[in-house]
Scaffold this active site. Structure first.
Site, mmCIF file in Angstrom:
data_model
loop_
_atom_site.group_PDB
_atom_site.id
_atom_site.type_symbol
_atom_site.label_atom_id
_atom_site.label_comp_id
_atom_site.label_asym_id
_atom_site.label_seq_id
_atom_site.Cartn_x
_atom_site.Cartn_y
_atom_site.Cartn_z
ATOM 1 N N TYR A 142 -25.310 -3.512 -13.496
ATOM 2 C CA TYR A 142 -24.377 -2.709 -14.277
ATOM 3 C C TYR A 142 -24.678 -1.217 -14.172
ATOM 4 C CZ TYR A 142 -21.986 -6.469 -16.753
ATOM 5 O OH TYR A 142 -21.200 -7.538 -17.080
ATOM 6 N N LYS A 192 -32.879 -15.879 -10.483
ATOM 7 C CA LYS A 192 -32.516 -16.400 -9.160
ATOM 8 C C LYS A 192 -33.676 -16.050 -8.226
ATOM 9 C CE LYS A 192 -29.597 -18.371 -6.308
ATOM 10 N NZ LYS A 192 -29.212 -19.795 -6.414
ATOM 11 N N ASP A 224 -27.990 -20.863 -11.267
ATOM 12 C CA ASP A 224 -26.937 -21.839 -10.948
ATOM 13 C C ASP A 224 -27.207 -23.152 -11.690
ATOM 14 O OD1 ASP A 224 -29.184 -21.971 -9.353
ATOM 15 O OD2 ASP A 224 -28.133 -22.493 -7.508
ATOM 16 N N ASP A 248 -24.101 -11.910 -18.776
ATOM 17 C CA ASP A 248 -22.665 -11.719 -19.000
ATOM 18 C C ASP A 248 -21.936 -13.025 -18.734
ATOM 19 O OD1 ASP A 248 -20.222 -10.340 -19.418
ATOM 20 O OD2 ASP A 248 -19.942 -10.259 -17.240
ATOM 21 N N ASP A 252 -20.439 -16.157 -21.713
ATOM 22 C CA ASP A 252 -19.049 -16.622 -21.815
ATOM 23 C C ASP A 252 -19.008 -18.145 -21.746
ATOM 24 O OD1 ASP A 252 -18.025 -14.026 -21.887
ATOM 25 O OD2 ASP A 252 -16.357 -14.520 -20.547
HETATM 26 C C1 IPM Z 1 -19.289 -8.222 -22.398
HETATM 27 C C2 IPM Z 1 -18.154 -7.675 -21.597
HETATM 28 C C3 IPM Z 1 -18.588 -6.348 -20.991
HETATM 29 C C4 IPM Z 1 -19.746 -6.637 -20.074
HETATM 30 C C5 IPM Z 1 -17.469 -5.582 -20.279
HETATM 31 C C6 IPM Z 1 -16.324 -5.279 -21.196
HETATM 32 C C7 IPM Z 1 -17.987 -4.341 -19.616
HETATM 33 O O1 IPM Z 1 -17.730 -8.583 -20.645
HETATM 34 O O2 IPM Z 1 -19.736 -7.542 -23.342
HETATM 35 O O3 IPM Z 1 -19.754 -9.314 -22.078
HETATM 36 O O4 IPM Z 1 -19.537 -7.044 -18.927
HETATM 37 O O5 IPM Z 1 -20.877 -6.434 -20.498
HETATM 38 MG MG MG Z 2 -18.727 -10.461 -20.753
#
Ligand code: IPM
Ligand code: MG
Length: 365
Positions: A142, A192, A224, A248, A252
């Site tokens: 990032y 990884k 993975d 990240d 999710d």
């Molecule tokens: C998160 C989001 C952010 C990230 C984006 C909006 C930059 O996906 O907070 O997980 O990738 O960190």
């Molecule tokens: Mg995210």
């Protein structure tokens, strides 16, 4: 106690979900005799429209003069066209970096009441999901050097640099182990290391830290495999620690198996107490303004703010209890309302505002 909270409503559903969290905070203030002063700032797409940049200096400045920052969500398709530094996401990245918020905590907890909303088969969901992922937040891909250029072969080429130093790894590892001590005493570090040099350093440093915590069960997992294990057997995880990009993606995934990404809060902290608190979902422009968003992730983020930045654990627990009771009473926003008519029996579908009101009223000492 008097506390100053910087509020970033942001874009899309941001304003409507943050409003619900503020109602809850007001209720906490009234009930427990606190005073919360909200200072609202513009950041994200709305700041681009107003000031021509996603994180104006006067907005960022306010993030330093407060006890905690509560953020809804930023972004939307209308801002997807600009150059990288002009995207709304820059606001969040800029805050994380400038405030030194290297430790991002994202709990994934499956409320038993929402088991039917989990995409996992019931036999798996029944084992429960109660894990927390610590995502390193200010390093890695990032924040590495980025460039797009024409290479010698004439091809358009782009590069993102992935760099970690040992201290960046050590400090997030410590947070994970400390947290594990207050939970089920298990840490899984995800990397990884079979491919990446940064992951090999990651593994080496985390293993050193693990030695300081002999009471905590420790293991490494390749990313993975971790992605697979999260859906195959999520009950095995307690505390997970990983680098920025893997975190990240895995957070999710972890949130989705709990039923809805709309339920999950997150905290981002550095060495100090001032943190940034937000739901982990995005700005969902497609449902903005329709009063159907789930405000629970943001309300639980406000609870984290109370606990970690304001030393108000009891108040935070009161908010969490209220959320739990409202779910017990059968209220659901659209994202957690079962599609199956049978399972929906006895449940009530409510909008964002009503959900906010119900939780607000439910906050009791
Ligand atoms: C998160 C989001 C952010 C990230 C984006 C909006 C930059 O996906 O907070 O997980 O990738 O960190
Ligand atoms: Mg995210």
């Amino acid at each position: 106690m008097k506390k100053v909270i910087t509020v970033v409503k942001g874009d899309g559903i941001g304003p409507e979900i943050v409003e619900q969290a503020l109602k809850v905070l007001d209720r906490v203030a009234a009930l427990f005799g606190h005073e919360f002063e909200y200072q609202e700032i513009l950041a994200g797409g709305c700041a681009i429209d107003r000031y021509g940049e996603p994180l104006p200096p006067e907005s960022l400045e306010k993030c330093f003069c407060c006890d905690g920052v509560l953020l809804g969500a930023v972004g939307g398709p209308q801002w997807d066209v600009g150059p990288g530094h002009l995207r709304p996401e820059r606001a969040v990245l800029g805050m994380r970096k400038a405030m030194g918020l290297f430790s991002n905590a994202r709990p994934a907890y499956l409320y038993p009441q929402l088991a039917a909303a989990s995409p996992l088969k019931p036999s798996l969901a029944e084992n429960g999901i109660d894990l927390i992922i610590f995502r390193e937040l200010t390093g890695g891909l990032y924040f590495g050097r980025k460039e797009t250029f024409t290479a010698e072969d004439g091809l358009m080429t782009a590069a993102d640099e992935l760099v970690y130093n040992e201290e960046e790894i050590r400090r997030i590892a410590r947070v994970a182990f400390e947290t594990a001590r207050g939970r089920r005493k298990k840490v899984c570090s995800v990397d990884k290391a079979n491919v990446l040099e940064t992951s090999r350093l990651w593994r080496q440093v985390v293993e050193q830290v693990a030695e300081e915590y002999p009471d905590v069960e420790f293991r490494n997992l390749l990313v993975d495999n971790a992605a697979m294990q999260l859906v195959a057997n999520p009950a095995q995880f307690d505390v997970v620690v990983t680098e920025n990009m893997f975190g990240d993606i895995l957070t999710d995934e972890a949130s989705m198996i709990t039923g809805s990404i709309g339920m999950i809060p997150s905290s981002s902290l550095g060495y100090g107490k001032v943190g940034l608190y937000e739901p982990i979902h995005g700005s969902a422009p497609d449902i903005a303004g329709k009063d159907i968003a789930n405000p629970i992730g943001t309300i639980l983020a406000a609870a984290m703010l109370l606990e970690y930045s304001c030393d108000m654990k009891e108040e935070a627990e009161a908010v969490r209890r209220a959320v739990n009771n409202v779910l017990d009473a059968g209220y659901r926003t659209a994202d957690i309302f079962p599609k199956d008519a049978g399972m929906a029996a006895g449940l009530t579908k409510v909008g964002c505002r009503t959900m906010g009101d119900l939780i607000t009223e439910g906050v009791k000492k």
